[in-house]
Design a protein around this motif. Sequence first.
Motif, mmCIF file in Angstrom:
data_model
loop_
_atom_site.group_PDB
_atom_site.id
_atom_site.type_symbol
_atom_site.label_atom_id
_atom_site.label_comp_id
_atom_site.label_asym_id
_atom_site.label_seq_id
_atom_site.Cartn_x
_atom_site.Cartn_y
_atom_site.Cartn_z
ATOM 1 N N THR A 87 0.841 -1.096 0.018
ATOM 2 C CA THR A 87 -0.040 -0.202 0.004
ATOM 3 C C THR A 87 0.807 1.259 0.084
ATOM 4 N N SER A 88 0.201 2.545 0.124
ATOM 5 C CA SER A 88 0.942 3.772 -0.028
ATOM 6 C C SER A 88 1.381 4.162 1.444
ATOM 7 N N SER A 89 1.156 3.007 2.419
ATOM 8 C CA SER A 89 1.757 3.491 3.977
ATOM 9 C C SER A 89 2.519 2.307 4.283
ATOM 10 N N TRP A 90 3.299 2.625 5.283
ATOM 11 C CA TRP A 90 4.555 2.000 5.516
ATOM 12 C C TRP A 90 3.731 0.502 6.533
ATOM 13 N N VAL A 91 4.341 -0.658 5.930
ATOM 14 C CA VAL A 91 3.739 -1.788 6.661
ATOM 15 C C VAL A 91 5.005 -2.828 6.553
ATOM 16 N N ARG A 92 5.291 -3.525 7.706
ATOM 17 C CA ARG A 92 6.387 -4.421 7.876
ATOM 18 C C ARG A 92 6.055 -5.736 7.504
ATOM 19 N N TYR A 93 6.816 -6.226 6.257
ATOM 20 C CA TYR A 93 6.454 -7.485 5.794
ATOM 21 C C TYR A 93 7.414 -8.611 6.131
ATOM 22 N N GLU A 94 7.018 -9.826 6.242
ATOM 23 C CA GLU A 94 7.901 -10.962 6.552
ATOM 24 C C GLU A 94 7.639 -12.317 5.897
ATOM 25 N N THR A 95 8.610 -12.935 5.841
ATOM 26 C CA THR A 95 8.616 -14.111 5.094
ATOM 27 C C THR A 95 9.470 -15.206 5.992
ATOM 28 N N ALA A 96 9.033 -16.596 6.321
ATOM 29 C CA ALA A 96 10.142 -17.352 6.862
ATOM 30 C C ALA A 96 10.323 -18.615 5.893
ATOM 31 N N ILE A 97 11.417 -19.282 6.074
ATOM 32 C CA ILE A 97 11.791 -20.431 5.262
ATOM 33 C C ILE A 97 12.789 -21.108 6.011
ATOM 34 N N VAL A 98 13.067 -22.617 5.929
ATOM 35 C CA VAL A 98 14.107 -23.422 6.022
ATOM 36 C C VAL A 98 14.889 -23.595 4.696
ATOM 37 N N PRO A 99 15.841 -22.701 4.612
ATOM 38 C CA PRO A 99 16.649 -22.983 3.449
ATOM 39 C C PRO A 99 17.499 -24.090 3.209
ATOM 40 N N THR A 100 18.159 -24.416 2.061
ATOM 41 C CA THR A 100 19.191 -25.517 1.971
ATOM 42 C C THR A 100 20.367 -24.671 2.779
ATOM 43 N N ALA A 101 21.311 -25.609 3.156
ATOM 44 C CA ALA A 101 22.401 -24.984 3.969
ATOM 45 C C ALA A 101 23.456 -24.398 2.570
ATOM 46 N N GLY A 102 23.975 -23.290 2.959
ATOM 47 C CA GLY A 102 25.219 -22.652 2.026
ATOM 48 C C GLY A 102 24.801 -21.146 1.872
ATOM 49 N N THR A 103 25.150 -20.613 0.652
ATOM 50 C CA THR A 103 25.099 -19.175 0.674
ATOM 51 C C THR A 103 23.628 -18.821 0.064
ATOM 52 N N ARG A 104 22.768 -17.960 0.636
ATOM 53 C CA ARG A 104 21.474 -17.738 0.445
ATOM 54 C C ARG A 104 21.419 -16.207 0.354
ATOM 55 N N THR A 105 20.500 -15.714 -0.591
ATOM 56 C CA THR A 105 20.374 -14.229 -0.727
ATOM 57 C C THR A 105 18.673 -13.796 -0.496
ATOM 58 N N PRO A 106 18.480 -13.149 0.719
ATOM 59 C CA PRO A 106 17.025 -12.579 0.952
ATOM 60 C C PRO A 106 17.183 -11.428 0.324
ATOM 61 N N GLY A 107 15.708 -11.102 0.302
ATOM 62 C CA GLY A 107 15.593 -9.525 -0.075
ATOM 63 C C GLY A 107 14.387 -9.480 -0.940
ATOM 64 N N LEU A 108 14.636 -8.311 -1.797
ATOM 65 C CA LEU A 108 13.193 -8.011 -2.594
ATOM 66 C C LEU A 108 13.067 -8.183 -4.188
ATOM 67 N N LYS A 109 12.022 -8.375 -4.748
ATOM 68 C CA LYS A 109 11.660 -8.245 -6.105
ATOM 69 C C LYS A 109 10.801 -7.424 -6.512
ATOM 70 N N ILE A 110 10.847 -6.441 -7.500
ATOM 71 C CA ILE A 110 10.044 -5.557 -8.191
ATOM 72 C C ILE A 110 9.598 -6.166 -9.370
ATOM 73 N N VAL A 111 8.389 -6.943 -9.725
ATOM 74 C CA VAL A 111 7.989 -7.771 -10.890
ATOM 75 C C VAL A 111 7.759 -6.749 -12.023
ATOM 76 N N THR A 112 7.408 -5.716 -11.776
ATOM 77 C CA THR A 112 7.441 -4.771 -13.036
ATOM 78 C C THR A 112 8.338 -3.614 -13.361
ATOM 79 N N SER A 113 8.789 -3.591 -14.648
ATOM 80 C CA SER A 113 9.707 -2.527 -14.811
ATOM 81 C C SER A 113 9.007 -1.200 -14.779
ATOM 82 N N GLY A 114 9.507 -0.349 -13.909
ATOM 83 C CA GLY A 114 9.235 1.164 -13.768
ATOM 84 C C GLY A 114 8.632 1.281 -12.633
#
Length: 776
Positions: free
Chosen positions: A144-171
């Motif tokens: 939304t246009s207001s601040w919200v704290r979002y979260e997601t949890a997972i049990v990853p495979t051991a090793g180097t992993r890269t949490p973060g964000l993805k913006i699907v639509t260009s622009g």
Amino acid sequence: MIVNAGLRRVIGSIFSRGRSLALDFTGGILDPRITFSRTSNATITNSAGQIAYAPHNLLSASEQFDNAAWTKTTTTVTANSAASPDGNTTADTLTAGGANSTTLHSYTAIAQSYVFSVWIKRRTGTGDIQISADGTTYVTKVITSSWVRYETAIVPTAGTRTPGLKIVTSGDAIDVFGAQLEIGTTATTYNSTTVKNLLGYSELFDNAAWTKSNSFVQTNLLTYSEDFTNAAWAKTTVTATTNSIAAPNGYQTADTLSATGANSTALQTFTASAVPYTYSVYLYRKTGTGNIDITVDGTTWVTKAITVGWTRVDTTLTPAAGAKTAGIRIATNGDEVYAWGAQLVQGSDAGAYRRTDAAALPVYYANHNGVVCAEQIHASAGNGTFLESYTSTGGSQTFSIWLRRVTGTGNVDLTMDSGATYTTQTITSTWARYSVTSSPTAGAKTAGVRIVTSGDVIQVFGAMVSDSASLDAYSLNVAAAPSAAAYYGPRFDYDPVTLQPKGLLIEEQRQNLVLNSTLDGANLATQSVTVTAVAHTLSFYGTGQIVLSGTASATVTGTGAYPTRKTLTFTPTAGSLTLTVTGTVQFAQLEIGAFATSFIPTAGSQVTRTADVATIVGSNFFSWYNQNEGTLYSVASESSTSLSGNRKSIATFTAGNFNNIIRNAIESGTSDALTISYESSAQAALSISTIFNVNVYVKTSFSYKTNDAFMVANNGTIASDVTVITPLSFMLDIGYGPQVSSGTANTSGDFLNGWIKQLSYYNTKLPASTQQAITA
């Protein structure tokens, strides 16, 4: 406070005087004046009585998405472009330059649950925004246009992993703030890993990190300014007697200088430049009527009128460059004077007085809060500057500093781009915080102040460069500015049975040598470990059994599930130790040391938990500490009666070294000791026989004052010492030994390895009866 009800009015009146400290560690919140560090994760017993990780954030640069720690794929970052949820202008804008633009941060995972969280609000567009805890599995969030704290949890495979964000639509564009990755399934309180102040030594303008050109910090260049008996003072036919009379500050620290010949002198050598210097000293005539002279260079003497009563006298001279001597001359054999507070400063102003011991120190003045820790800077020529290097992050940043004009009317300018741009400030005789916001390019820059007119004088306090487009709350760096790193927070422990708070846990560094000893309580597997021929301690929970073979032989049988811990301390021979495991063996640990410490989870490799370091320094310390007298009350317990190093420190006042300390420590399982050391000379070593048992809290109180120190525990017998010199102190170390240098922790010994519930400081020496009563 944990005090007798009948004493509440007394204690309350003491605290109402201002310069006091009350630290309660049972509420789970660290007082903001305490600087805490530990460079690894660690466990606690939480309020539910479970073993859990202490607060942490495994991501660095958590509010700086333009930082290189964040890998961007077709994402453009505009730093400090929006007001963040905390109200500062530190939120960044992420704009997608293509489809599925990502902003990711790497970490090394093991097979356990991690939760990633971040604040997001939509700026433009309508496309999906996704977040991930491992860079592989993405979850779409409704933004939304207001601040919200979002979260997601997972049990990853051991090793180097890269949490973060993805913006699907260009622009599309979003504002982001406060990313956090932690072990667990649900996000907890956010812990920032952004460096709040990019400048080091932010209150120590006398430090070499601040490059001075055509300017100088007013400094007392003499050492042992209140101790004329010290060898730093060369005495010719004069005898010095220490602590003879009350000094101008009311404490018994003034010395007697007795002439045993004509023109008796007490002088100290310094290296002069061909600039003005002012020597000053407090004098009080004891006997005689002859001349009393003072000098800056050991050659030119100025006679002063000394009476029965304290007078501060001074003289100014520009000596030739080279070795010179400053001090006092008593003209007539047999005459005596009391002397105290000698000072030599560059410039023609004697300035306020600053006590010194083994080293020269800057003269301190009251800052905007009335705390005496601000410094005074003089322009010795036109365009006098004091500048410090820092690493610019690029984008909008703000340089700020408190200033007060002392003399002069010339311009005072600020810069944060290595002097390419100076911004003139209107400086008055009243303290104010001045700032400039700019966007210097990324890389090495300098920030600081220019005093345009020669001879002008200003007072300064609290410099800061923040990665922010707003004037944010001041953040103290007592040493070099820290680098962006993960956050590992203080440990507030709870009793696993009663669930009552135990206080702040402070432990030394330890390593768990066994593998795959996990936080989820999985059983330990049989394994072999390489050990050395020193004391080791094995510990675990459960009713299973560990049989030791190889370099040691023993059978260790558990006595119950958590929280019933079985321990064995033994000394193997060097080589391979086999641990054969049967039955339920949980939270197992093998560590070097004569006692067990808190559980250190491991996976496929050994894990080291670094030391807990808690200290109060800088203005946070000087705001309440009294160098001349005080009382410290503590409530603390230990996790083992075995010593760590030579002792277990509860609290230590120190000047950043082992030579000058006032320390309360557990010397063994049955004694508590106050140690006062001045320039490596033991001034007091008071020991009280006290019954210390594991997890049993002991109340102690100690006080210090010149020729008057004592301590008491649990309303017991008082131990006292009436021949004491009180050392200078610049910091309070909590739960461990003195620091070896300013800002550098002693992480190798003297740790409490226990819990502190409370520390209370009174800026006066409480009566013995009061100290006994508060420890009852």
